[in-house]
Enzyme design. Structure first.
Site, mmCIF file in Angstrom:
data_model
loop_
_atom_site.group_PDB
_atom_site.id
_atom_site.type_symbol
_atom_site.label_atom_id
_atom_site.label_comp_id
_atom_site.label_asym_id
_atom_site.label_seq_id
_atom_site.Cartn_x
_atom_site.Cartn_y
_atom_site.Cartn_z
ATOM 1 N N CYS A 186 -5.596 8.600 9.137
ATOM 2 C CA CYS A 186 -5.725 8.135 10.511
ATOM 3 C C CYS A 186 -5.321 9.229 11.494
ATOM 4 C CB CYS A 186 -4.835 6.912 10.746
ATOM 5 S SG CYS A 186 -5.359 5.438 9.851
ATOM 6 N N ARG B 250 -4.349 10.360 3.750
ATOM 7 C CA ARG B 250 -3.242 11.287 3.874
ATOM 8 C C ARG B 250 -2.370 11.311 2.611
ATOM 9 N NH1 ARG B 250 -0.699 14.534 6.933
ATOM 10 N NH2 ARG B 250 1.523 14.802 6.662
ATOM 11 N N ASP C 54 4.576 1.255 12.088
ATOM 12 C CA ASP C 54 3.389 0.565 11.587
ATOM 13 C C ASP C 54 3.256 -0.864 12.114
ATOM 14 O OD1 ASP C 54 2.416 2.698 10.220
ATOM 15 O OD2 ASP C 54 2.967 1.998 8.222
ATOM 16 N N ARG D 192 -8.549 -0.058 4.363
ATOM 17 C CA ARG D 192 -7.615 0.918 3.803
ATOM 18 C C ARG D 192 -6.244 0.301 3.566
ATOM 19 N NH1 ARG D 192 -6.376 5.585 7.168
ATOM 20 N NH2 ARG D 192 -5.077 5.988 5.356
ATOM 21 N N ARG E 156 1.069 15.187 11.757
ATOM 22 C CA ARG E 156 1.954 14.872 10.635
ATOM 23 C C ARG E 156 1.906 16.060 9.674
ATOM 24 N NH1 ARG E 156 0.316 8.868 8.795
ATOM 25 N NH2 ARG E 156 -1.783 9.644 9.133
ATOM 26 N N LYS F 47 0.831 -1.211 0.000
ATOM 27 C CA LYS F 47 0.000 0.000 0.000
ATOM 28 C C LYS F 47 0.863 1.257 0.000
ATOM 29 C CE LYS F 47 -2.758 2.620 3.377
ATOM 30 N NZ LYS F 47 -1.700 3.532 3.881
ATOM 31 N N ASN F 48 1.866 1.307 0.862
ATOM 32 C CA ASN F 48 2.667 2.516 1.009
ATOM 33 C C ASN F 48 3.667 2.717 -0.117
ATOM 34 O OD1 ASN F 48 1.345 3.260 3.356
ATOM 35 N ND2 ASN F 48 2.827 2.250 4.699
#
Length: 419
Positions: A117, A93, A306, A398, A122, A22-23
């Site tokens: 989230c 985000r 994470d 997500r 951030r 995902k990231n």
């Protein structure tokens, strides 16, 4: 609305495949904006955040085609609306990653301040300062970042704080800037490296891949390419912790052990037997109760924030005391109250969670508060006695692709139920 129901107490056992990260895929999809022609992105996970990013690009005028469940074709040659509206990106985000690509290719961008989230502050000030150092004119009005530039100029910029999305945004922007850009104190996460490889495949000139100093020589144009997204190390780590907590034995294929070194070290400390190949990780707990492990989160290559919540659950049923220290986000212990409701013995003091392991967690109705908190509750449900319900599971969707299907493949009893 939907909830997840887990009947716990059964060790996980079997084999599964890791999904795409995902990231990694979110910045790669955003970066496709800077290319001319079509990019084919492979190993794309089916996640709510990915769907949102795809919808955002389509609204801008990008031609986007999903060929099958894992491949996406993207052509951004005719963007007519360089804007990321609040109503589309309020839950994600990563929407801020549209800012650099739009600005460097089209000279203007209007991007809503991001959501996501609620795990702590951030700020995006590093993104904005970096783009201003490249010559952009930026103002923030009514919750939107409005940026303009004739053509970004290369510069030397030091990031005051290590930031993954900040590194990614400025890296993408620098690829089409005039002259050389030197970015210092960059994030070195595997997902940043994967983005760098994608940009190089598009024709970008980047040196220092995988280091904290990136040197980018701007070019006039970039082209589309094919790129295979790396495996999701956090998904892999989550399933490994789930297996360890339940005393199970699993193998995860299409995984990269090198991206999970700090997590594997802690799993071995917890008593897991770990074996790896180039693209697989196997864990065997031999039915044993885990040993407690102390955790300190920090930027890569240290222990990832994470994975903190998942290890809190592991420590909650470990044989002894542990301390989990969260150094990156001030609100990332919101899962602790839910674990306490399930019988965990945890005290939070500032940025530390002091945990005394108990032999058994109990089932309860729980509520997910963020993406990784939701994973910790799933693990808790797998080890708890009785039937655990998890609400607000949109957080799970997500970041975890068909999590209940994969866990059921490993022998779990987990179902998604409408209510």
């Amino acid at each position: 609305m939907e909830k997840i129901v887990i009947k716990g107490g059964k060790p996980l056992s079997g084999n599964i495949y890791a999904s795409g990260a995902k990231n990694a895929v979110l910045p790669i999809i955003a970066a496709s904006i800077v290319g001319t022609g079509t990019s084919i992105i492979k190993n794309v996970p089916h996640l709510d955040d990915v769907t949102t990013m795809n919808e955002l690009l389509i609204q801008m005028g990008v031609r986007l085609t999903i060929n099958d469940t894992t491949n996406v074709e993207i052509c951004a040659d005719h963007i007519h609306n360089p804007r990321a509206p609040y109503e589309t990106v309020k839950t994600m985000r990563a929407s801020i990653l549209a800012l650099g690509p739009l600005l460097t290719k089209y000279g203007k961008a209007e991007v809503s301040l991001p959501g996501g989230c609620a795990i702590g502050a951030r700020p995006v000030d590093i993104h904005l300062k970096g783009l201003e150092a490249m010559g952009a004119k930026i103002k923030v009005e009514n919750g939107y970042i409005i940026a303009k530039a004739d053509r970004l100029q290369g510069c030397q910029f030091y990031m005051d704080k290590v930031t993954v999305t900040g590194t990614e945004n400025l890296l993408i922007a620098a690829t089409l800037a005039k002259g050389e850009t030197i970015l210092e104190n960059c994030a070195t996460e595997p997902e940043v490296v994967d983005l760098t490889r994608y940009l190089i495949n598009m024709g970008a000139q980047i040196k220092g891949i995988g280091t904290s100093i990136l040197k980018i020589q701007g070019v006039k144009t970039l082209h589309g390419c094919e790129h295979n997204v790396i495996p999701d190390r956090i998904e892999v780590g989550t399933f490994l912790v789930a297996a360890a907590a339940t005393g199970g034995k699993i193998t995860i294929n299409r995984a990269n052990p090198e991206d999970l070194e700090s997590v594997l070290i802690k799993l071995r400390e917890a008593g897991a037997e770990i074996s790896t190949t180039k693209d697989s990780i196997s864990l065997n707990m031999h039915g044993k109760r885990p040993k407690p492990v102390n955790i300190n989160t920090a930027p890569h290559p240290a222990f990832p924030t994470d994975m903190q919540a998942q290890f809190c659950t592991l420590n909650a049923i470990a044989d002894g005391y542990s301390i989990v220290t969260e150094n990156l986000f001030e609100n990332r212990f919101m899962h602790i109250n839910e674990l306490i409701r399930m019988g965990a013995n945890i005290t939070v003091a500032g940025k530390q969670a002091i945990i005394k392991g108990v032999k058994q967690l109990n089932s309860a109705q729980t509520t997910a508060t963020d993406l990784r908190a939701s994973a910790s509750l799933v693990i808790a449900g797998l080890v708890a006695k009785g039937s655990t319900e998890i609400f607000d599971i949109h957080f799970i969707d997500r970041g975890y692709e068909v999590i209940e299907e994969k866990l059921n493949q490993l022998g779990a009893n987990i179902n998604r139920i409408s209510y």
